[in-house]
Enzyme design. Structure first.
Site, mmCIF file in Angstrom:
data_model
loop_
_atom_site.group_PDB
_atom_site.id
_atom_site.type_symbol
_atom_site.label_atom_id
_atom_site.label_comp_id
_atom_site.label_asym_id
_atom_site.label_seq_id
_atom_site.Cartn_x
_atom_site.Cartn_y
_atom_site.Cartn_z
ATOM 1 N N GLY A 83 49.010 29.056 19.530
ATOM 2 C CA GLY A 83 48.521 28.417 18.592
ATOM 3 C C GLY A 83 47.797 28.884 17.413
ATOM 4 O O GLY A 83 46.550 28.973 16.969
ATOM 5 N N HIS A 85 57.771 27.649 9.123
ATOM 6 C CA HIS A 85 59.065 28.480 9.808
ATOM 7 C C HIS A 85 59.144 29.830 9.277
ATOM 8 O O HIS A 85 58.382 30.448 7.866
ATOM 9 C CB HIS A 85 60.453 28.111 8.875
ATOM 10 C CG HIS A 85 61.425 28.807 9.472
ATOM 11 N ND1 HIS A 85 61.603 27.968 10.959
ATOM 12 C CD2 HIS A 85 62.291 29.385 8.990
ATOM 13 C CE1 HIS A 85 62.891 28.753 11.752
ATOM 14 N NE2 HIS A 85 63.168 29.623 10.404
ATOM 15 N N GLY A 113 67.087 16.991 8.674
ATOM 16 C CA GLY A 113 67.513 17.839 8.865
ATOM 17 C C GLY A 113 66.569 19.177 9.932
ATOM 18 O O GLY A 113 65.740 18.438 10.204
HETATM 19 C C1 GAR Z 1 55.544 30.830 14.479
HETATM 20 O O1 GAR Z 1 56.278 31.784 14.785
HETATM 21 C C2 GAR Z 1 55.808 30.034 13.543
HETATM 22 O O2 GAR Z 1 55.983 30.200 12.688
HETATM 23 C C3 GAR Z 1 57.384 29.837 14.968
HETATM 24 O O3 GAR Z 1 56.484 29.606 15.718
HETATM 25 C C4 GAR Z 1 55.408 30.541 16.373
HETATM 26 C C5 GAR Z 1 54.250 29.930 16.726
HETATM 27 O O4 GAR Z 1 53.542 30.441 16.784
HETATM 28 N N1 GAR Z 1 58.274 27.933 14.779
HETATM 29 C C6 GAR Z 1 59.154 28.247 15.065
HETATM 30 O O5 GAR Z 1 60.018 29.231 15.218
HETATM 31 C C7 GAR Z 1 59.825 26.413 14.185
HETATM 32 N N2 GAR Z 1 61.274 27.256 13.830
HETATM 33 P P1 GAR Z 1 51.952 30.243 17.147
HETATM 34 O O6 GAR Z 1 52.036 28.766 19.168
HETATM 35 O O7 GAR Z 1 50.944 31.283 17.403
HETATM 36 O O8 GAR Z 1 51.242 29.416 16.081
#
Ligand code: GAR
Length: 207
Positions: free
Chosen positions: A11, A109, A148
């Site tokens: 998070g 992303h 998508g």
């Molecule tokens: C982040 O790096 C986000 O961009 C990625 O998951 C991580 C979550 O971190 N999302 C994806 O890869 C979606 N395809 P967080 O829980 O510390 O925000």
């Protein structure tokens, strides 16, 4: 604008949004609820620490994917939000939700879409892919969610340098610090202040 933030893990993007709202750099925005798909998500603690409602809707609590999808949609609906923010939410969004919230769901992303995105590219795998290909620049993309995987209209992108000797973990952290935590709150602020429109599958941002 009322938002729901959907999370699966640490998070840190949620934290960046909370901090930006508290600092006043994101305006007209209230986090109505934080929704996690697993009860162990540290993001739930972050929400509670800031007095924000936090709920868990786990696929494990339901007999079928359909039942989970219905519960997720009902939960979101019940908070009457204007925008759904996917902040590291590693769940395939139900089609019914995409239809009902067309151009009202955004995702972060950790690459410059259309590189290193689509099925299988999430979390550290994205950075492993970038390092394996030897790109010199990567970054993050904030986009609207369509049917998508990572194909929806792009709102904001920010580039980040790849450095010699980067590991996936080191690169992930730099992309978060230099891109994700900046463009995600910025996109929310732009939407909350009526600056974002979509036509012909492209986003237009008013100055
Ligand atoms: C982040 O790096 C986000 O961009 C990625 O998951 C991580 C979550 O971190 N999302 C994806 O890869 C979606 N395809 P967080 O829980 O510390 O925000």
């Amino acid at each position: 604008m009322r938002i729901a933030v959907c999370v699966s893990g640490g998070g840190t993007n949620l934290q960046a949004i909370i901090d930006a709202i508290e600092a006043g750099t994101v305006t007209n925005t209230e986090i109505a609820v934080v929704i996690a798909n697993n009860p162990g998500a540290y993001a739930l603690e972050r929400a509670k620490n800031h007095g924000i409602e936090a709920v868990c809707v786990s696929p494990k609590s339901f007999e079928s994917r359909d039942a989970f999808n219905r519960a997720l949609l009902e939960t979101v609906d019940s908070y009457h939000v204007d925008l759904i923010v996917l902040a590291g939410f590693l769940v395939v969004i139900p089609e019914e939700m995409i239809r009902r919230y067309r151009n009202r769901i955004i995702n972060i992303h950790p690459s410059l879409i259309p590189s290193f995105c689509g099925t299988g590219f999430y979390g550290l795998k994205v950075h492993e892919g970038a390092l394996a290909r030897g790109v010199k620049v990567t970054g993050a993309t904030c986009h609207f969610v369509d049917e998508g995987t990572d194909t929806g209209p792009i709102i904001l992108q920010k580039a980040v340098e790849v450095l010699e000797n980067d590991t996936p973990e080191v690169l992930q952290r730099r992309v978060m610090e230099q891109a994700e935590w900046i463009i995600m709150p910025k996109a929310i602020d732009l939407i909350a202040n009526g600056k974002v429109s979509v036509s012909d599958g492209k986003v237009h941002i008013e100055n």
